[in-house]
Design a protein around this motif. Structure first.
Motif, PDB file in Angstrom:
ATOM      1  N   THR A 227     -58.701  16.517 -47.009  1.00 48.84           N
ATOM      2  CA  THR A 227     -58.134  15.213 -46.683  1.00 48.84           C
ATOM      3  C   THR A 227     -56.722  15.011 -47.212  1.00 48.84           C
ATOM      4  O   THR A 227     -56.002  14.128 -46.741  1.00 48.84           O
ATOM      5  CB  THR A 227     -59.014  14.086 -47.239  1.00 48.84           C
ATOM      6  N   LYS A 228     -56.296  15.808 -48.197  1.00 48.38           N
ATOM      7  CA  LYS A 228     -54.990  15.642 -48.832  1.00 48.38           C
ATOM      8  C   LYS A 228     -54.232  16.966 -48.845  1.00 48.38           C
ATOM      9  O   LYS A 228     -54.829  18.049 -48.786  1.00 48.38           O
ATOM     10  CB  LYS A 228     -55.146  15.162 -50.289  1.00 48.38           C
ATOM     11  N   ASN A 248     -51.696  12.406 -47.217  1.00 44.15           N
ATOM     12  CA  ASN A 248     -52.865  12.641 -46.400  1.00 44.15           C
ATOM     13  C   ASN A 248     -52.616  13.845 -45.498  1.00 44.15           C
ATOM     14  O   ASN A 248     -51.473  14.211 -45.228  1.00 44.15           O
ATOM     15  CB  ASN A 248     -53.186  11.401 -45.562  1.00 44.15           C
ATOM     16  N   SER A 252     -49.385  11.113 -43.529  1.00 44.67           N
ATOM     17  CA  SER A 252     -49.213   9.728 -43.982  1.00 44.67           C
ATOM     18  C   SER A 252     -49.435   9.617 -45.487  1.00 44.67           C
ATOM     19  O   SER A 252     -49.973  10.519 -46.121  1.00 44.67           O
ATOM     20  CB  SER A 252     -50.197   8.817 -43.245  1.00 44.67           C
TER      21      SER A 252
END
Length: 350
Positions: A227-228, A248, A252
């Motif tokens: 996710t990151k 992210n 983002s």
């Protein structure tokens, strides 16, 4: 790969990805190794049973070492008069891929067992090869090569067979990393006027730009859950030094997580995603530090003066040994699988 991390000069070079092209100097890795150690930063404790591999010039040239996550139990894995750097654990922790100049001054990709045995050359093409990272299932290795006269992203089987080019852009593409679900590869590119991070499908299709800052973003690292993405960026200092940033996976939410005057580079996530290891010279020479993923609770993993420690790569505990106990005949045997755990430089457009 050009010589890097000397005691007396800023030495970046992660991989010399161009004899004919300006080498992508990772300013981020240009951390001068001071001979005056000492630090008020606390030593890391309670980091779990994982292992970290890293490069160090503590024996004058760069070699690969492993240690427990808290810095104890350091073992030297390579002992070559050439430079060995950019180590990366295989997903099951049984092997380590790394860059070396031992057979070619340009540098090639090698692999060895986790204890340093069976060191084997995987690439031998003309020009530099490096920045190797494993696919989540351990069957593929993605890397950067200048064999076609421009640094591009390539992939090969884990034994070095079936080497194939993934990117075909006149700009420099380096430092690829697989997403944990094996659907994407994030990498660093000069397709703009500076180094930015891009993502593409694992076959090289559908490249998407993730960062657009006018200063350099480099060395991406996916979090274990995908996710990151952590990376190093010089945007906060106006290009004077790098800090660790996190965003992210879609680009983002970009935010800075280190705030040191010395800079911080080469981020790599802990196996559970709660922490980030990185290198910095804030304690008198480039050393490996750990912090919470939000940048809090910074602690020092390695110490000492007169040498530098670089590019940490962290994995979880080794898989449990297979049981020798025969299960009861009334219970079907179960299979335990270990979930996958999870240099740079920059050339300007010619």
């Amino acid at each position: 790969m050009v010589p890097a991390y000397s005691d007396d000069r800023p030495a970046p070079a992660v991989v010399a990805l161009a004899a004919a092209v300006a080498v992508l100097l990772v300013a981020a890795l240009a951390l001068v190794v001071s001979r005056h150690g000492g630090s008020s930063v606390p030593r890391a404790t309670g980091l779990g049973p994982g292992k970290i591999v890293f490069a160090s010039n503590r024996k004058n040239n760069l070699d690969i070492y492993s240690m427990n996550a808290d810095g104890s139990g350091t073992v030297r894995l390579t002992d070559s008069p050439a430079d060995d750097s950019y180590p990366a654990w295989s997903p099951d922790g049984s092997k380590v891929a790394f860059d070396s100049t031992r057979d070619d001054p340009d540098g090639d990709v090698y692999v060895m067992n986790a204890d340093g045995t069976n060191q084997t050359r995987l690439t031998s093409a003309r020009g530099p090869d490096g920045f190797a990272k494993w696919s989540p299932d351990g069957r593929k290795i993605v890397f950067t090569s200048n064999r076609d006269n421009n640094p591009e992203i390539y992939v090969m089987d884990a034994d070095g067979k079936n080497q194939a080019r993934l990117t075909r852009d006149p700009a420099t593409d380096v430092s690829p990393v697989y997403s944990p679900d094996a659907t994407r590869i994030v990498f660093q590119s000069l397709r703009g006027d500076n180094a930015d991070l891009w993502a593409m499908n694992t076959d090289g299709s559908n490249p998407v730009r993730l960062t657009t800052d006018p200063l350099d973003d480099q060395l991406p690292a996916y979090s274990p859950d995908g996710t990151k993405i952590a990376f190093q960026s010089s945007r906060a200092s106006g290009g004077k030094r790098f800090d660790v940033w996190v965003m992210n996976a879609d680009g983002s939410g970009q935010h800075r997580v280190t705030h040191t005057k010395a800079g911080a580079t080469a981020p790599n996530w802990s196996p559970d995603g709660s922490k980030i290891a990185f290198q910095t010279n804030q304690s008198g020479g480039s050393k490996i530090f750990v912090m919470n993923a939000d940048g809090s609770h910074v602690s020092r993993v390695t110490g000492g003066s007169g040498y530098g420690d670089f590019v940490p790569n962290w994995r979880g505990p080794a898989p449990a040994a297979p049981s020798t106990t025969t299960p009861p005949t009334t219970v079907a045997p179960t299979t335990t699988t270990t979930p996958p755990t999870r240099r740079t430089t920059t050339t300007r457009r010619r």
